[in-house]
Design a protein around this motif. Sequence first.
Motif, PDB file in Angstrom:
ATOM      1  N   ASN A 197      69.482 132.389 123.016  1.00 62.42           N
ATOM      2  CA  ASN A 197      68.708 132.609 121.854  1.00 62.42           C
ATOM      3  C   ASN A 197      69.711 132.906 120.668  1.00 62.42           C
ATOM      4  OD1 ASN A 197      66.335 131.461 122.910  1.00 62.42           O
ATOM      5  ND2 ASN A 197      65.352 133.574 122.831  1.00 62.42           N
TER       6      ASN A 197
ATOM      7  N   LYS B 267      71.851 130.077 119.911  1.00 65.20           N
ATOM      8  CA  LYS B 267      71.058 128.952 119.496  1.00 65.20           C
ATOM      9  C   LYS B 267      70.481 129.433 118.006  1.00 65.20           C
ATOM     10  CE  LYS B 267      67.193 128.417 121.753  1.00 65.20           C
ATOM     11  NZ  LYS B 267      66.233 128.058 123.049  1.00 65.20           N
TER      12      LYS B 267
ATOM     13  N   ALA C  45      58.803 134.977 126.362  1.00 64.56           N
ATOM     14  CA  ALA C  45      57.805 135.372 127.333  1.00 64.56           C
ATOM     15  C   ALA C  45      58.291 135.688 128.817  1.00 64.56           C
ATOM     16  CB  ALA C  45      56.709 134.063 127.385  1.00 64.56           C
TER      17      ALA C  45
ATOM     18  N   GLY D 139      64.609 124.000 122.916  1.00 60.84           N
ATOM     19  CA  GLY D 139      63.810 125.079 123.473  1.00 60.84           C
ATOM     20  C   GLY D 139      62.420 124.880 124.001  1.00 60.84           C
ATOM     21  N   THR D 140      61.799 125.586 124.912  1.00 61.68           N
ATOM     22  CA  THR D 140      60.395 125.440 125.427  1.00 61.68           C
ATOM     23  C   THR D 140      59.450 126.458 124.832  1.00 61.68           C
ATOM     24  OG1 THR D 140      61.018 126.995 127.160  1.00 61.68           O
ATOM     25  CG2 THR D 140      61.621 124.802 127.585  1.00 61.68           C
ATOM     26  N   GLY D 141      59.810 127.304 124.090  1.00 59.34           N
ATOM     27  CA  GLY D 141      59.027 128.433 123.486  1.00 59.34           C
ATOM     28  C   GLY D 141      58.502 129.322 124.621  1.00 59.34           C
ATOM     29  N   LEU D 142      59.256 129.283 125.595  1.00 59.38           N
ATOM     30  CA  LEU D 142      58.498 130.182 126.909  1.00 59.38           C
ATOM     31  C   LEU D 142      59.798 131.314 127.109  1.00 59.38           C
ATOM     32  CD1 LEU D 142      56.997 127.445 129.279  1.00 59.38           C
ATOM     33  CD2 LEU D 142      55.857 129.261 127.651  1.00 59.38           C
ATOM     34  N   GLY D 143      60.974 131.246 126.652  1.00 60.51           N
ATOM     35  CA  GLY D 143      62.246 131.965 126.992  1.00 60.51           C
ATOM     36  C   GLY D 143      61.526 133.558 126.806  1.00 60.51           C
TER      37      GLY D 143
ATOM     38  N   ILE E 247      56.493 136.696 118.815  1.00 64.97           N
ATOM     39  CA  ILE E 247      57.620 135.630 119.383  1.00 64.97           C
ATOM     40  C   ILE E 247      57.714 135.501 120.859  1.00 64.97           C
ATOM     41  CG2 ILE E 247      59.126 135.302 117.364  1.00 64.97           C
ATOM     42  CD1 ILE E 247      60.804 137.805 118.566  1.00 64.97           C
TER      43      ILE E 247
ATOM     44  N   ILE F 262      64.358 137.042 111.900  1.00 66.97           N
ATOM     45  CA  ILE F 262      62.954 136.533 112.138  1.00 66.97           C
ATOM     46  C   ILE F 262      62.142 137.151 111.364  1.00 66.97           C
ATOM     47  CG2 ILE F 262      61.285 136.574 113.981  1.00 66.97           C
ATOM     48  CD1 ILE F 262      63.681 137.072 115.943  1.00 66.97           C
TER      49      ILE F 262
ATOM     50  N   ARG G  48      56.739 129.794 118.419  1.00 62.62           N
ATOM     51  CA  ARG G  48      58.158 129.627 117.740  1.00 62.62           C
ATOM     52  C   ARG G  48      58.113 129.910 116.199  1.00 62.62           C
ATOM     53  NH1 ARG G  48      57.173 124.789 120.994  1.00 62.62           N
ATOM     54  NH2 ARG G  48      58.570 124.464 122.607  1.00 62.62           N
ATOM     55  N   VAL G  49      59.097 130.512 115.679  1.00 60.72           N
ATOM     56  CA  VAL G  49      59.244 130.719 114.185  1.00 60.72           C
ATOM     57  C   VAL G  49      59.427 129.536 113.401  1.00 60.72           C
ATOM     58  CG1 VAL G  49      60.365 131.990 112.477  1.00 60.72           C
ATOM     59  CG2 VAL G  49      60.094 132.703 114.548  1.00 60.72           C
ATOM     60  N   GLU G  50      60.239 128.626 113.770  1.00 60.96           N
ATOM     61  CA  GLU G  50      60.485 127.051 113.446  1.00 60.96           C
ATOM     62  C   GLU G  50      60.266 126.286 114.548  1.00 60.96           C
ATOM     63  OE1 GLU G  50      63.732 126.398 110.360  1.00 60.96           O
ATOM     64  OE2 GLU G  50      63.978 128.277 111.319  1.00 60.96           O
TER      65      GLU G  50
ATOM     66  N   SER H 129      63.437 124.802 117.052  1.00 58.88           N
ATOM     67  CA  SER H 129      63.482 125.142 118.640  1.00 58.88           C
ATOM     68  C   SER H 129      63.316 123.977 119.408  1.00 58.88           C
ATOM     69  CB  SER H 129      62.215 126.048 118.999  1.00 58.88           C
ATOM     70  OG  SER H 129      62.141 126.015 120.279  1.00 58.88           O
TER      71      SER H 129
ATOM     72  N   ASP I 184      72.756 139.604 117.225  1.00 56.88           N
ATOM     73  CA  ASP I 184      73.470 138.237 116.628  1.00 56.88           C
ATOM     74  C   ASP I 184      73.269 138.460 115.100  1.00 56.88           C
ATOM     75  OD1 ASP I 184      70.997 136.642 115.147  1.00 56.88           O
ATOM     76  OD2 ASP I 184      70.168 137.095 117.223  1.00 56.88           O
TER      77      ASP I 184
HETATM   78  P1  ADP Z   1      62.600 128.916 122.348  1.00 61.70           P
HETATM   79  O1  ADP Z   1      62.718 128.064 123.506  1.00 61.70           O
HETATM   80  O2  ADP Z   1      61.981 128.172 121.210  1.00 61.70           O
HETATM   81  O3  ADP Z   1      63.902 129.601 122.084  1.00 61.70           O
HETATM   82  P2  ADP Z   1      61.889 131.799 122.903  1.00 61.70           P
HETATM   83  O4  ADP Z   1      60.652 132.164 123.678  1.00 61.70           O
HETATM   84  O5  ADP Z   1      63.198 131.977 123.647  1.00 61.70           O
HETATM   85  O6  ADP Z   1      61.692 130.051 122.798  1.00 61.70           O
HETATM   86  O7  ADP Z   1      61.861 132.325 121.560  1.00 61.70           O
HETATM   87  C1  ADP Z   1      60.662 132.265 120.542  1.00 61.70           C
HETATM   88  C2  ADP Z   1      60.954 131.861 119.317  1.00 61.70           C
HETATM   89  O8  ADP Z   1      61.682 133.222 119.014  1.00 61.70           O
HETATM   90  C3  ADP Z   1      62.202 130.877 119.001  1.00 61.70           C
HETATM   91  O9  ADP Z   1      61.479 129.587 118.750  1.00 61.70           O
HETATM   92  C4  ADP Z   1      62.781 131.484 117.509  1.00 61.70           C
HETATM   93  O10 ADP Z   1      61.906 131.076 116.594  1.00 61.70           O
HETATM   94  C5  ADP Z   1      62.588 132.843 117.970  1.00 61.70           C
HETATM   95  N1  ADP Z   1      63.759 133.481 118.394  1.00 61.70           N
HETATM   96  C6  ADP Z   1      64.064 133.985 119.357  1.00 61.70           C
HETATM   97  N2  ADP Z   1      65.493 134.620 119.633  1.00 61.70           N
HETATM   98  C7  ADP Z   1      65.727 134.368 118.293  1.00 61.70           C
HETATM   99  C8  ADP Z   1      66.903 134.958 117.615  1.00 61.70           C
HETATM  100  N3  ADP Z   1      68.095 135.483 118.316  1.00 61.70           N
HETATM  101  N4  ADP Z   1      67.276 134.854 116.389  1.00 61.70           N
HETATM  102  C9  ADP Z   1      66.271 134.032 115.408  1.00 61.70           C
HETATM  103  N5  ADP Z   1      65.055 133.657 116.186  1.00 61.70           N
HETATM  104  C10 ADP Z   1      64.969 133.926 117.504  1.00 61.70           C
END
Ligand code: ADP
Length: 310
Positions: free
Chosen positions: A200, A203, A264, A258-262, A241, A233, A247-249, A253, A228
Amino acid sequence: MLTTSRGIALLLAFAISGLTVLSLSLLNEISPTLLMVVGGLTFSFSILLLSVALEFLIFKEIETLQKNNTFRREFIADISHELKTPIFAAQGYVHTLLDGAIEDKNVRYKFLKRAAKSLKTLDKLVQDLLTLNQMESGVVKFHFEDFDLKDVILELIDQLEHKADKRKVIIRFYFDKGKTYRTSADKDKISQAIQNLIANAIKYNHHGGEVVINLKARKKTLAVEIKDNGKGIPQEDLNRIFERFYRVEKSRSREKGGTGLGLAIVKHILEGHKSKISVTSALGKGSIFSFTLPLIKPSKSGKGNWATAQ
Ligand code: ADP
């Protein structure tokens, strides 16, 4: 259910008042009229209290069932929506190819590559869903073992270097070379959690950004920090999150697979270690994700012998 609860309240009230009257009748000086009054009063009070208590419990039960139902409905809607997106995309590319685009050599390759990318996202989504589901239902067992956390992080950096290079992101890892960072944890799961956090940090970083990993040994714990200098956020999203599919955006993602599950999954893995994931973030400056694990100190009696720090 309510009729049954009234019946139970009635029976219990009878039993309570009956027992009270019986106990009092053993005392000689109590008159039958007084016994009747006491019996009546005990019965009325008991039935009132029991009815209220039972109905409260039933109400709570119904409320929980309704909540579970809503939760299940929402979860199924979320999953269907998430699965639909990559399936539609792959379907679109394949149909365009079948409708004639296959004749064009350049388009053929490009579309097949895009279809493959969508299918890869679909595969990751299903895998993440299975992992999360198994963790939530308690099927997954944690296998604790002693290992050096520093080695796990070094291995992960090796694996993720290619991803970082592509975005010109530099990964720095700070730790004390003279120290050991032994912990007792589920090595594969902790590795998966740290991998999600570093991935992340790469990414959601900007081109040419930086990821800094700090590993510190404190008195009884090991502290891991993944920092990072990406876009950060928003404050209002910070608590959410870790929810699945949040997801924020959304588009950013998805575009990055991205799956939005990482996160969790990260949260569940750390909960399984009685630990907690924390996050701080500043918009435009970056984010810091951190957690701790127990430190295992070498026992004084011998080399290579480890004892848990309490
Ligand atoms: P995803 O598969 O979308 O990355 P995650 O569960 O890992 O799903 O993260 C959820 C959301 O949190 C992401 O979609 C992103 O918007 C935000 N996010 C996670 N890590 C970061 C980061 N290091 N910097 C900015 N936003 C982050």
